[in-house]
Write an enzyme that holds these catalytic residues in place. Structure first.
Site, PDB file in Angstrom:
ATOM      1  N   SER A  87      -2.095 -10.367   9.078  1.00  0.00           N
ATOM      2  CA  SER A  87      -1.605  -8.995   9.030  1.00  0.00           C
ATOM      3  C   SER A  87      -0.887  -8.723  10.349  1.00  0.00           C
ATOM      4  O   SER A  87      -1.476  -8.886  11.428  1.00  0.00           O
ATOM      5  CB  SER A  87      -2.786  -8.041   8.856  1.00  0.00           C
ATOM      6  OG  SER A  87      -2.362  -6.724   9.082  1.00  0.00           O
TER       7      SER A  87
ATOM      8  N   ASP B  13       0.817  -1.220   0.000  1.00  0.00           N
ATOM      9  CA  ASP B  13       0.000   0.000   0.000  1.00  0.00           C
ATOM     10  C   ASP B  13       0.845   1.263   0.000  1.00  0.00           C
ATOM     11  O   ASP B  13       0.616   2.175  -0.801  1.00  0.00           O
ATOM     12  CB  ASP B  13      -0.954   0.012   1.205  1.00  0.00           C
ATOM     13  CG  ASP B  13      -2.111  -0.976   1.024  1.00  0.00           C
ATOM     14  OD1 ASP B  13      -2.291  -1.465  -0.106  1.00  0.00           O
ATOM     15  OD2 ASP B  13      -2.812  -1.267   2.003  1.00  0.00           O
TER      16      ASP B  13
ATOM     17  N   ARG C  51       1.994   5.504  17.026  1.00  0.00           N
ATOM     18  CA  ARG C  51       1.403   6.396  16.024  1.00  0.00           C
ATOM     19  C   ARG C  51       1.650   7.883  16.291  1.00  0.00           C
ATOM     20  O   ARG C  51       1.988   8.618  15.366  1.00  0.00           O
ATOM     21  CB  ARG C  51      -0.097   6.123  15.865  1.00  0.00           C
ATOM     22  CG  ARG C  51      -0.422   4.688  15.426  1.00  0.00           C
ATOM     23  CD  ARG C  51       0.527   4.167  14.382  1.00  0.00           C
ATOM     24  NE  ARG C  51       0.169   2.847  13.878  1.00  0.00           N
ATOM     25  CZ  ARG C  51       1.046   1.960  13.441  1.00  0.00           C
ATOM     26  NH1 ARG C  51       2.338   2.240  13.454  1.00  0.00           N
ATOM     27  NH2 ARG C  51       0.658   0.792  12.982  1.00  0.00           N
TER      28      ARG C  51
ATOM     29  N   ASP D 262      -5.716   3.356  13.102  1.00  0.00           N
ATOM     30  CA  ASP D 262      -4.490   4.114  12.848  1.00  0.00           C
ATOM     31  C   ASP D 262      -4.730   5.386  12.037  1.00  0.00           C
ATOM     32  O   ASP D 262      -4.067   6.401  12.249  1.00  0.00           O
ATOM     33  CB  ASP D 262      -3.449   3.231  12.149  1.00  0.00           C
ATOM     34  CG  ASP D 262      -2.809   2.252  13.118  1.00  0.00           C
ATOM     35  OD1 ASP D 262      -2.799   2.559  14.325  1.00  0.00           O
ATOM     36  OD2 ASP D 262      -2.319   1.201  12.686  1.00  0.00           O
TER      37      ASP D 262
END
Length: 399
Positions: free
Chosen positions: A177, A16, A97, A126
């Site tokens: 994932s 991505d 984050r 996120d």
């Protein structure tokens, strides 16, 4: 679309974020994409990641080693707050984050970018953490999230990337994932999407299966100064070293696995598996030391503060006024939280078996039932009379 001329993109090297580079330029008219990969102790070699960004069309490819600041300024305050989301998850991914957002905003200022971008989809937490944190740090920056808007499946995304020379990922043998950093791993998708399925052993990396753990217990002493972990078995460690060694020691005994149904901020429930050996043990030990060094009212009041703090961090509000105010309260409570906690590690359990502190509020001659007892037993009768008075009056009125 011409939304921005120069963009700093949070970059991981995956499909991505790699496809984001040509997509931003071709579909949205961005002139220059600068990528930024954060080294949070995920253990990957970041030089190939840096080179892949350049091959995918980035004008600059930055790598920032932020392991030390990650532990000192994000993980350690969370330990002081005993931060466990829904009383279980020690926020390993959530804590990373706001730090990534901070270095993105700093890079945008340094390189004169007018936007930052990330590869988050529209379903997870996120995207909220990135968007809100970046806005809090610089409300004038545009935030671009191509993967939230492009509507391509994974296969279509790969095919789109191939047009621009982005290599097809080596066939993924794993359907899971995984997000990983120094504080732990989060694992989702694949067979885990059915909450009834037991997680297969192959998904774990930091923790041993119970059958493979040592058959003898191991004792571990963790020392704290003002609520911050500083020593393992009497030896002073720097923050990164301390987390790395605890992950290894504790994970070896199969401690730190979490399997939970979690309530995401975007309103959906997700099945999450976490491995977070060091953080699980540090928060338990820290909370125990507080029980020895804080007064009852501070300890009890702090529980509510901790829950609010944890939700703020999980929900992307690290840089918010309420979080700053709670930080001040928590720091004040930590002044006397110094001492040592002793744990027994065995077959998936970290049992606290001892604790001591120069600031201990535990008074042996008041607590003892032996001959040294200094407690005034006669005082108890008057105390009980006064304490029970409202209940007695209520009972008399409501016979």
């Amino acid at each position: 679309m011409g939304r921005a001329k120069k963009v700093v993109l949070a970059y991981s090297g995956g499909v991505d974020t790699s496809v984001c580079i040509p997509y931003l330029k071709k579909e949205w008219g961005v002139e220059e994409v600068i990528t930024l990969a954060a080294d949070l102790g995920q253990g990957d070699e970041l030089e190939p990641v840096r080179e892949k960004a350049l091959k995918s069309g980035a004008s600059e490819s930055l790598v920032a080693d932020v392991k030390d600041i990650f532990v000192r300024e994000y993980a350690f305050p969370a330990i002081q707050a005993n931060a466990l989301y829904e009383n279980r998850y020690p926020l390993g991914t959530a804590l990373a984050r706001p730090l990534i957002a901070k270095i993105l905003v700093e890079a945008a200022a340094k390189y004169g970018a007018d936007a930052i971008a990330h590869g988050c989809t529209g379903k997870g937490n996120d995207q909220v953490r990135f968007d809100v944190s970046c806005t809090a740090l610089n409300p004038n920056l545009k935030i671009l999230a191509p993967a939230r808007e492009w509507g391509m499946s994974r296969e279509q995304t790969i095919a789109y990337g191939e047009q621009f020379g982005i290599p097809t990922p080596v066939k993924k043998s794993s359907p899971f994932s995984i997000d990983k950093n120094l504080l732990g791993r989060s694992i989702e998708a694949g067979t885990l999407e059915d909450p009834a399925n037991e997680p297969p052993e192959e998904i774990y990396e930091m923790t041993k299966a119970i059958a493979d753990t040592p058959n003898e217990p191991e004792y571990l002493e963790i020392g704290f100064q003002k609520g911050l972990p500083t020593t393992i078995n009497g030896t002073t460690k720097n923050p990164v070293e301390l987390i790395e060694q605890l992950n290894q020691i504790v994970g070896n005994h199969g401690i730190g696995r979490i399997d939970m149904i979690e309530n995401r901020l975007v309103g959906i429930k997700s099945r999450e598996i976490y491995e977070s050996p060091a953080m699980v043990v540090l928060i338990n030990a820290h909370r125990d030391l507080e029980s020895l060094t804080l007064t009852a009212d501070v300890s009890q009041y702090k529980r509510g503060i901790e829950e609010t703090y944890t939700k703020l961090v999980y929900n992307g509000l690290w840089y918010s006024p309420l979080k700053a105010a709670l930080d001040a309260f928590i720091q004040q409570t930590q002044e006397r939280v110094s001492g040592v906690v002793r744990l027994k590690l065995f077959k998936g359990n970290a049992t606290i078996v001892g604790r001591w502190s120069d600031n201990s509020l535990y008074t042996p001659d008041l607590a003892t039932y032996g001959a040294d007892d200094q407690f005034d037993h006669k005082a108890a009768e008057g105390f009980i009379y006064v304490w029970g008075l409202p209940t007695r009056i209520w009972a008399q009125q409501n016979k």
